[in-house]
Design a protein around this motif. Structure first.
Motif, PDB file in Angstrom:
ATOM      1  N   LEU A  45      -4.165   0.641  -1.978  1.00 56.77           N
ATOM      2  CA  LEU A  45      -3.536  -0.590  -2.443  1.00 56.77           C
ATOM      3  C   LEU A  45      -2.804  -0.371  -3.764  1.00 56.77           C
ATOM      4  O   LEU A  45      -3.339   0.217  -4.702  1.00 56.77           O
ATOM      5  N   LEU A  56       4.416   7.098   2.048  1.00 66.28           N
ATOM      6  CA  LEU A  56       4.772   6.011   2.960  1.00 66.28           C
ATOM      7  C   LEU A  56       4.371   4.704   2.308  1.00 66.28           C
ATOM      8  O   LEU A  56       3.194   4.494   2.001  1.00 66.28           O
ATOM      9  N   GLY A 104      -2.358  12.432   5.817  1.00 73.33           N
ATOM     10  CA  GLY A 104      -3.763  12.779   5.992  1.00 73.33           C
ATOM     11  C   GLY A 104      -4.728  11.917   5.216  1.00 73.33           C
ATOM     12  O   GLY A 104      -5.918  12.232   5.159  1.00 73.33           O
ATOM     13  N   GLU A 105      -4.235  10.833   4.625  1.00 72.72           N
ATOM     14  CA  GLU A 105      -5.109   9.967   3.848  1.00 72.72           C
ATOM     15  C   GLU A 105      -4.976   8.526   4.301  1.00 72.72           C
ATOM     16  O   GLU A 105      -4.044   8.162   5.013  1.00 72.72           O
ATOM     17  N   GLY A 106      -5.908   7.702   3.851  1.00 74.34           N
ATOM     18  CA  GLY A 106      -5.824   6.286   4.144  1.00 74.34           C
ATOM     19  C   GLY A 106      -4.910   5.575   3.171  1.00 74.34           C
ATOM     20  O   GLY A 106      -4.604   6.087   2.093  1.00 74.34           O
ATOM     21  N   PRO A 107      -4.450   4.377   3.531  1.00 74.74           N
ATOM     22  CA  PRO A 107      -3.607   3.602   2.615  1.00 74.74           C
ATOM     23  C   PRO A 107      -4.355   3.249   1.334  1.00 74.74           C
ATOM     24  O   PRO A 107      -5.553   2.960   1.366  1.00 74.74           O
ATOM     25  N   LEU A 115       3.869   0.792   2.501  1.00 75.22           N
ATOM     26  CA  LEU A 115       3.557  -0.172   3.542  1.00 75.22           C
ATOM     27  C   LEU A 115       3.358  -1.557   2.940  1.00 75.22           C
ATOM     28  O   LEU A 115       2.683  -1.698   1.925  1.00 75.22           O
ATOM     29  N   TYR A 127       0.848  -1.177   0.000  1.00 72.52           N
ATOM     30  CA  TYR A 127       0.000   0.000   0.000  1.00 72.52           C
ATOM     31  C   TYR A 127       0.895   1.241   0.000  1.00 72.52           C
ATOM     32  O   TYR A 127       2.045   1.203   0.450  1.00 72.52           O
ATOM     33  N   LEU A 161      -5.647  -7.052   8.229  1.00 69.06           N
ATOM     34  CA  LEU A 161      -4.318  -6.752   7.721  1.00 69.06           C
ATOM     35  C   LEU A 161      -3.387  -6.403   8.876  1.00 69.06           C
ATOM     36  O   LEU A 161      -3.758  -5.674   9.785  1.00 69.06           O
ATOM     37  N   PHE A 172       0.152  -4.529   9.335  1.00 69.13           N
ATOM     38  CA  PHE A 172       0.991  -3.613   8.579  1.00 69.13           C
ATOM     39  C   PHE A 172       2.419  -3.615   9.098  1.00 69.13           C
ATOM     40  O   PHE A 172       2.664  -3.748  10.305  1.00 69.13           O
ATOM     41  N   GLY A 173       3.362  -3.421   8.170  1.00 66.93           N
ATOM     42  CA  GLY A 173       4.711  -3.084   8.563  1.00 66.93           C
ATOM     43  C   GLY A 173       4.773  -1.623   8.966  1.00 66.93           C
ATOM     44  O   GLY A 173       3.788  -0.884   8.835  1.00 66.93           O
ATOM     45  N   SER A 174       5.934  -1.199   9.445  1.00 65.46           N
ATOM     46  CA  SER A 174       6.081   0.191   9.883  1.00 65.46           C
ATOM     47  C   SER A 174       6.304   1.140   8.709  1.00 65.46           C
ATOM     48  O   SER A 174       6.186   2.351   8.859  1.00 65.46           O
ATOM     49  N   GLN A 233       0.615   5.297   1.393  1.00 67.23           N
ATOM     50  CA  GLN A 233      -0.180   6.214   2.188  1.00 67.23           C
ATOM     51  C   GLN A 233       0.432   7.600   2.102  1.00 67.23           C
ATOM     52  O   GLN A 233       1.641   7.773   2.296  1.00 67.23           O
TER      53      GLN A 233
END
Lengths: 110, 115
Positions: free
Chosen positions: A45, A86, A40-43, A88, A35, A98, A100-102, A37
């Motif tokens: 895909l 970012l 201010g937004e969602g991840p 992910l 993903y 899910l 998630f990794g960092s 990101q």
């Protein structure tokens, strides 16, 4: 707990350069998702990989799933400022949740 | 293109107050999820919901949390008595099926600030 390790944590490059980021786990993935990101937004895909050794391409992005299905890489060719974000990797749990990794925070400088 | 929407975008509340975060999943989706992301930390799974009941919940999802699908379109997360450590971005997601390769679509999130 099945941890996902992503590296590097931060990456800052110039526009036009190539880069690779990594996702590793000590256990086998049934499937792996990447993903992206933005602040201010969602991840969102990018891709799902399922089969060991699988390679998927999405324009300048190339995703590879390790043969043993424990690791994956994302390679970006000729990075552009719009690639900043970012990145992910995630694994699916038995109940579809899910993990998630960092993440790798990528900054592409113009 | 269909998308998941969330309201409000930002919620500020006093510690101990109840908050309800709202989500409208994609209309033909059957599986719904809440995740949260504390500033500077990973996105963490809270709960999944299917067929009007919780499918799975994490350790974070304790008795102060509840979810509901009050009608055919909304999916809500309620925090009964907020704590300072509940401050985070809360993301709703939905998917059409439970297949391994199915995509979870995320909303833009609600930023919850507990004072």
């Amino acid at each position: 707990t099945q941890l996902l390790e992503q590296s590097p944590q931060f990456l800052s490059i110039q526009e036009g350069e190539n880069l690779t980021v990594y996702c590793n786990s000590s256990s086998v993935f049934s499937s792996l998702q990447w993903y992206r990101q933005e602040p201010g937004e969602g991840p969102v895909l990018l891709v799902t990989v399922v089969t060991g050794g699988e390679v998927k391409k999405l324009k300048r992005l190339t995703f590879q799933f390790g043969d043993a299905r424990k690791d994956s890489s994302l390679h970006i060719t000729a990075a552009q400022p719009g690639d900043t974000g970012l990145y992910l990797c995630t694994r699916r749990g038995s109940a579809r949740q899910l993990t998630f990794g960092s993440g790798t925070q990528l900054t592409v400088l113009p | 293109e269909p998308e998941v929407t969330q309201t409000p975008s930002h919620q500020v509340t006093q510690m101990g107050q109840e908050v309800i975060l709202r989500c409208v999943p994609i209309s033909n989706h059957l599986y719904f999820y809440w995740y949260r992301q504390i500033l500077g930390q990973k996105v963490e799974f809270l709960v999944s919901f299917y067929n009007n009941e919780i499918s799975e919940k994490s350790e974070i999802f304790d008795d102060q949390f509840s979810v509901e699908r009050p009608d055919g379109s909304n999916f809500t997360l309620k925090i009964r008595s907020t704590k300072l450590e509940d401050s985070a971005m809360y993301f709703c997601a939905s998917s059409s099926s439970g297949l391994t390769t199915d995509t979870q679509y995320f909303g833009p999130g609600t930023r919850l600030t507990v004072l």
